[in-house]
Every structure is written in structure tokens, then in C-alpha cells.
Design an enzyme around this catalytic site. Sequence first.
Site, PDB file in Angstrom:
ATOM      1  N   ASP A 157      -8.569   5.886   3.667  1.00  0.00           N
ATOM      2  CA  ASP A 157      -9.398   6.992   3.179  1.00  0.00           C
ATOM      3  C   ASP A 157     -10.816   6.839   3.735  1.00  0.00           C
ATOM      4  OD1 ASP A 157      -7.272   7.858   1.673  1.00  0.00           O
ATOM      5  OD2 ASP A 157      -7.943   6.834  -0.154  1.00  0.00           O
TER       6      ASP A 157
HETATM    7  N1  URA Z   1      -4.496   3.524  -0.729  1.00  0.00           N
HETATM    8  C1  URA Z   1      -5.502   4.363  -1.014  1.00  0.00           C
HETATM    9  O1  URA Z   1      -5.542   4.945  -2.095  1.00  0.00           O
HETATM   10  N2  URA Z   1      -6.441   4.567  -0.077  1.00  0.00           N
HETATM   11  C2  URA Z   1      -6.464   3.936   1.113  1.00  0.00           C
HETATM   12  O2  URA Z   1      -7.378   4.146   1.910  1.00  0.00           O
HETATM   13  C3  URA Z   1      -5.413   3.052   1.395  1.00  0.00           C
HETATM   14  C4  URA Z   1      -4.438   2.860   0.461  1.00  0.00           C
END
Ligand code: URA
Length: 239
Positions: free
Chosen positions: A104
Amino acid sequence: MMRLDRWLVTLGVGSRSQVQKLIRQGAVTVNGVAERDPAASCDTDTAQLALNRQPLDGRLMRHVMLHKPAGLLTAARDKKQPTVMDLLPESYAAIGCMPVGRLDKDTTGLLFLTCDGELNHRLLSPTRHVDKTYLAQVDAPLTPADVEAFAQGLHLSDFDAKPALLEIVAPTTGRVTVQEGKFHQVKRMFAAVGKEVTALHRESFGSLMLDPELPEGQWRELTDDELRGLYADAQMEEP
Ligand code: URA
């Protein structure tokens, strides 16, 4: 083997007409000798390139570990927002070096990028069960009941997350190991036990661990051992 002009275009040196001009002018040497024929056939694995007497890295296969900072999208390119590719030399995108999976925008930590599409695909395949480990800061103290819920597998709105290992590192810090990689997976798993993730950092991807010496925003190429480990994770022969 590859035509010299095509090799230089693939490396991002310029357009076909630009590189042909450079070659005809004698600006390009192959193994130390000026090559003025754009159609000259080159062994891209062994030939040493130079442009205007400066050595030019001609490798078409690269594998990179990036310490992703918060604020960048994990994407090859985006019209509006900066992406992780902005941290690498332009030639890496030109030769098809792509992120394996996504973090993310606000997630930090280990991102692996490769030009090997088959390796990329296999590492993400659900049948391969590649472990990913994250350090999560959450907004309320973690409990043994949370550890148990993660171990049982959590029901999320659109799928059941497989059993995952949660270790309580500090009252509001957990280390989570998951094999899946669904959208917002870790954040949604914590949300399912009533906790909000306030910071998320990936420590490892399969056998690959984030180099503790690598500062945020920096990258380096993988060592031979690291690469061997990832090919083994993907159950692939190293090319
Ligand atoms: N899980 C998440 O919620 N975000 C990420 O960036 C990676 C795994």
C-alpha cells in the site's frame, strides 16, 4: 544475440533513430571497438558496452531489493502520483523491471522487483505459499485471543484468510506472517479483531529479508545467494 540498435533502445538510451545516429557517429563501442553498424549482432550476456567512452551497463536482467518509503504507489507508472519506479534509474523500467506484488502507499519495507516475468508470476501464485512477514503497529494492545484468531484463520468480508502467525512483539506491535497477498490483507485481518493498523512495514518476502543496512528510499541489486533463494521459493531453475 541482439542487434546493437535494439539493445540500446531496450536499455533506454534513446529512440531507434537516436541510437542509430549515435552508433553511426562512432559514439558506441562494443568490447572496446567502435561499432558503426546499427544492425551489428551482439551477445548481450558478455559484450561490454560503452557510450561516449563511459561504460554502459548492458544487462537486460536485473533483480532489485527496494526499501520502500511511505507515500509512493507500487505500480509501474501512474499519471498523477509518484511510484516506486521513480526511485530507480529509468533504464530499469525500460528493461521491464517490475514490482513483485504490491505494498500500500503508506506501507514501508521490502519490495522485490525483477525483469523475470515468470519468477514474478510464480512468487505471487497462491499455490506457492510464499511467506511474507510484516511488522504492524496497531491502535490497541494485542491479546492472546488475537493470536488465536489469526491462527484459526479470519473471516473477511469477501474471503476467508488462511491461518496466519501473529507474534506479539510489544503491547501494540505485532509481527504477522501470511502466505496470501490480497488487497489490504494485513490491515483487514487486524480490523477483523477490532484493531486499526497505524503503521505497516514488510520485513521479508519468501527467503528474502530486508537488508538492515539499506536505508528507506534506497535500493540495491540482489546478491547471488538471495536470488538463488527466491528461485528456490518459486520452484524454478535459475536461468
Ligand atoms: N497488507 C496490507 O494491508 N497492506 C500492505 O501493504 C501489505 C499487506
